[in-house]
Design a protein around this motif. Sequence first.
Motif, PDB file in Angstrom:
ATOM      1  N   PHE A 124       2.319   9.176  -2.519  1.00 43.36           N
ATOM      2  CA  PHE A 124       2.502  10.630  -2.454  1.00 43.36           C
ATOM      3  C   PHE A 124       3.527  11.114  -3.476  1.00 43.36           C
ATOM      4  CE2 PHE A 124       0.532   9.994   1.700  1.00 43.36           C
ATOM      5  CZ  PHE A 124      -0.344  11.062   1.733  1.00 43.36           C
ATOM      6  N   PHE A 125       4.548  10.308  -3.718  1.00 43.88           N
ATOM      7  CA  PHE A 125       5.523  10.687  -4.728  1.00 43.88           C
ATOM      8  C   PHE A 125       4.893  10.691  -6.124  1.00 43.88           C
ATOM      9  CE2 PHE A 125       8.998   9.858  -7.711  1.00 43.88           C
ATOM     10  CZ  PHE A 125       9.870  10.882  -7.356  1.00 43.88           C
TER      11      PHE A 125
ATOM     12  N   PRO B 111      -8.695  -5.246  -4.737  1.00 45.36           N
ATOM     13  CA  PRO B 111      -8.117  -6.539  -5.172  1.00 45.36           C
ATOM     14  C   PRO B 111      -7.592  -6.524  -6.592  1.00 45.36           C
ATOM     15  CG  PRO B 111     -10.513  -6.644  -5.133  1.00 45.36           C
ATOM     16  CD  PRO B 111     -10.152  -5.330  -4.536  1.00 45.36           C
ATOM     17  N   TYR B 112      -7.898  -5.481  -7.348  1.00 45.83           N
ATOM     18  CA  TYR B 112      -7.418  -5.433  -8.730  1.00 45.83           C
ATOM     19  C   TYR B 112      -6.122  -4.624  -8.855  1.00 45.83           C
ATOM     20  CZ  TYR B 112     -12.066  -7.190  -9.776  1.00 45.83           C
ATOM     21  OH  TYR B 112     -13.218  -7.950  -9.810  1.00 45.83           O
ATOM     22  N   GLU B 113      -5.517  -4.258  -7.742  1.00 42.67           N
ATOM     23  CA  GLU B 113      -4.301  -3.456  -7.782  1.00 42.67           C
ATOM     24  C   GLU B 113      -3.061  -4.337  -7.717  1.00 42.67           C
ATOM     25  OE1 GLU B 113      -3.438  -0.504  -8.392  1.00 42.67           O
ATOM     26  OE2 GLU B 113      -5.438   0.364  -8.620  1.00 42.67           O
TER      27      GLU B 113
ATOM     28  N   PRO C 235      -2.023   3.170 -11.737  1.00 38.20           N
ATOM     29  CA  PRO C 235      -2.909   2.217 -11.040  1.00 38.20           C
ATOM     30  C   PRO C 235      -3.656   1.326 -12.024  1.00 38.20           C
ATOM     31  CG  PRO C 235      -3.154   4.440 -10.161  1.00 38.20           C
ATOM     32  CD  PRO C 235      -2.341   4.568 -11.399  1.00 38.20           C
ATOM     33  N   ARG C 236      -4.077   0.152 -11.562  1.00 39.02           N
ATOM     34  CA  ARG C 236      -4.765  -0.806 -12.426  1.00 39.02           C
ATOM     35  C   ARG C 236      -6.275  -0.757 -12.255  1.00 39.02           C
ATOM     36  NH1 ARG C 236      -4.832  -5.548 -12.291  1.00 39.02           N
ATOM     37  NH2 ARG C 236      -4.674  -6.095 -14.489  1.00 39.02           N
ATOM     38  N   SER C 237      -6.738  -0.470 -11.054  1.00 40.31           N
ATOM     39  CA  SER C 237      -8.177  -0.520 -10.799  1.00 40.31           C
ATOM     40  C   SER C 237      -8.865   0.709 -11.401  1.00 40.31           C
ATOM     41  CB  SER C 237      -8.445  -0.580  -9.301  1.00 40.31           C
ATOM     42  OG  SER C 237      -7.972   0.599  -8.667  1.00 40.31           O
ATOM     43  N   VAL C 238     -10.145   0.536 -11.699  1.00 39.61           N
ATOM     44  CA  VAL C 238     -10.917   1.634 -12.292  1.00 39.61           C
ATOM     45  C   VAL C 238     -11.059   2.778 -11.296  1.00 39.61           C
ATOM     46  CG1 VAL C 238     -13.146   2.271 -13.291  1.00 39.61           C
ATOM     47  CG2 VAL C 238     -12.146   0.022 -13.789  1.00 39.61           C
ATOM     48  N   GLY C 239     -11.307   2.463 -10.028  1.00 39.94           N
ATOM     49  CA  GLY C 239     -11.477   3.503  -9.028  1.00 39.94           C
ATOM     50  C   GLY C 239     -10.238   4.366  -8.874  1.00 39.94           C
ATOM     51  N   ALA C 240      -9.069   3.740  -8.794  1.00 42.72           N
ATOM     52  CA  ALA C 240      -7.821   4.498  -8.664  1.00 42.72           C
ATOM     53  C   ALA C 240      -7.547   5.321  -9.905  1.00 42.72           C
ATOM     54  CB  ALA C 240      -6.664   3.542  -8.387  1.00 42.72           C
TER      55      ALA C 240
ATOM     56  N   ALA D 244       4.468  -4.643  -6.856  1.00 48.29           N
ATOM     57  CA  ALA D 244       3.606  -4.528  -5.674  1.00 48.29           C
ATOM     58  C   ALA D 244       3.933  -3.292  -4.851  1.00 48.29           C
ATOM     59  CB  ALA D 244       3.747  -5.785  -4.817  1.00 48.29           C
ATOM     60  N   GLU D 245       5.195  -2.788  -4.946  1.00 54.66           N
ATOM     61  CA  GLU D 245       5.607  -1.615  -4.178  1.00 54.66           C
ATOM     62  C   GLU D 245       5.361  -0.307  -4.919  1.00 54.66           C
ATOM     63  OE1 GLU D 245       9.675  -2.406  -3.466  1.00 54.66           O
ATOM     64  OE2 GLU D 245       9.319  -3.827  -1.835  1.00 54.66           O
ATOM     65  N   SER D 246       4.640  -0.360  -6.031  1.00 51.94           N
ATOM     66  CA  SER D 246       4.419   0.850  -6.824  1.00 51.94           C
ATOM     67  C   SER D 246       3.611   1.896  -6.077  1.00 51.94           C
ATOM     68  CB  SER D 246       3.720   0.488  -8.145  1.00 51.94           C
ATOM     69  OG  SER D 246       4.522  -0.378  -8.911  1.00 51.94           O
ATOM     70  N   PHE D 247       2.683   1.459  -5.242  1.00 55.06           N
ATOM     71  CA  PHE D 247       1.805   2.400  -4.558  1.00 55.06           C
ATOM     72  C   PHE D 247       1.764   2.126  -3.062  1.00 55.06           C
ATOM     73  CE2 PHE D 247       0.447   2.660  -8.933  1.00 55.06           C
ATOM     74  CZ  PHE D 247       0.288   4.026  -9.110  1.00 55.06           C
ATOM     75  N   THR D 248       2.969   2.075  -2.501  1.00 53.58           N
ATOM     76  CA  THR D 248       3.030   2.109  -1.043  1.00 53.58           C
ATOM     77  C   THR D 248       2.676   3.520  -0.578  1.00 53.58           C
ATOM     78  OG1 THR D 248       5.372   2.684  -1.128  1.00 53.58           O
ATOM     79  CG2 THR D 248       4.814   0.333  -1.021  1.00 53.58           C
ATOM     80  N   CYS D 249       2.684   3.752   0.742  1.00 47.42           N
ATOM     81  CA  CYS D 249       2.303   5.074   1.254  1.00 47.42           C
ATOM     82  C   CYS D 249       3.222   6.161   0.694  1.00 47.42           C
ATOM     83  CB  CYS D 249       2.346   5.058   2.779  1.00 47.42           C
ATOM     84  SG  CYS D 249       1.834   6.608   3.532  1.00 47.42           S
TER      85      CYS D 249
END
Length: 505
Positions: A202-203, A176-178, A218-223, A193-198
Amino acid sequence: MAVNNVCIIWLGLFLGLLDVSTALVKTNISVVSIKHAPYLYTTDDGEYTGYIPDILDHLAQVVGFNYTLYESPDRKYGTLVNGTWSGMMKEIEDGIADLGGLMTVTYTRSQFVEFSYPVEYLGPAIVMKRPDRDRPSLQENLAKLLAPLEFSVWLMSILALLVTGTVLYIISHFNPYEWRRMSKDREATIREAESFTCLNSFFFVVSTLMWQGYVRAPRSVGARVVVVSWWSFTVVLLLSYTASLTNYLGATPEPFAVQGYSKIRSFRDLAANKEIRIGVIPTGATEARYRDSKSDTDIKIYEKIVKDRQYQNESGHIPANVEELETYLRQRTYSDYALLLESPTAKFIANKKPCDLYMISGGIITSHQAFAMAKGSTLRGPIDLALMKLHQSGELAAIEQRWFGSLCKESVYQVDESIHAEMPEFNPLDLGTFSSALLIIVAGIVLGGFISIIEICIYKWAETRVDDEDEVEPISSNRNSKIYEPETGDRLLNQDSKRGGATQV
């Protein structure tokens, strides 16, 4: 009686001196040799010509003799079996030939015959077929690019790329933090919002692998943990590949001029290569040298010689002389066969048209060639003096150039064995050495996924708590209450205005 004895003594001395003088001025000698280019040819008229007859002509002028040249009956230099020689050695030892040559001087031969002053110095040389192309093929070039890393390392690196891109997409989709959730809440644009589509996930992984940068992280800590671990993996991978490629280029021999691409550059390479077979002249001095040598390299080479002879025996024909070996080598399609010859013969073969062969010489002298004669031969002294004179006058060098002159360019590749010995041995990067980089990316993916789960739980908990705090109290029935629905409040104000007007009336 005394007078008769004196006469007999003087007669014996006279006859002895006559025999000695006849031996010293022997004018007709027989010379045995073996026919192989360029040492001995046969012209269309049946006459002998070549390097050996040319030298004999000069020796005959200096010493003063006539010679008759003939070939060894079995066309061999000679092999010692049970104390009995064959070939040229037998002809000389039995007194049939006064002179034999040219022959390579060896310890075993020197025990039975005498050798003249050296005619030419020699060492071992490798003769191989030139590749049909001057430059390596596309497949060989690609193999060079992939050579620094083992196949298992390439496979695990590709797998790490696919797993990292997949995990990054999953986290960006559900966390939810992405950017995707922020755009849904109208806190980010649709483009963000389209920065990390499928596809973009990979790109992002591929572009950072090539050190090309990125637009959004990415914005989230996990990513971010996953991305940092991927960057660390990328740094280790690229630095390891660069270091291994440098080692590979330093350990791999560069091709020389026209020869193109070859895996063999020295005798050590020839001994270590399992794909290339080796042929030599049977029962010759070269084979004897490798058979009796104690060097590890020479022992391996002799083992390959024996193995190749077994292969030739199974195929039905074993090349017995230089001409047959040369013909067999030229008929080869690939550079999978090598000849070990003495350097003069190797140089002559490599310099012949159609220039499809080349020789590799270590630049070392292991022996010399000379004329052989029986022990105690009276020819030894005059021939030695004549050869010395030919050496000093430059006639011998001119004869050699006449018969061994080069007709091809870049046919001789001379290397320094001591320099080659200092070259580092190349070993591609294996999976065990690369395991540390793989552990980094595995740990980052596991940790990033775990943190993303925690982030999702925290967001759900925070969302539930906000919903509880936003609950409002019920609307009061008191007319003076100031909390109204927008439409209800307006309607009440209108009713009050009407009532006021009526009252005033």
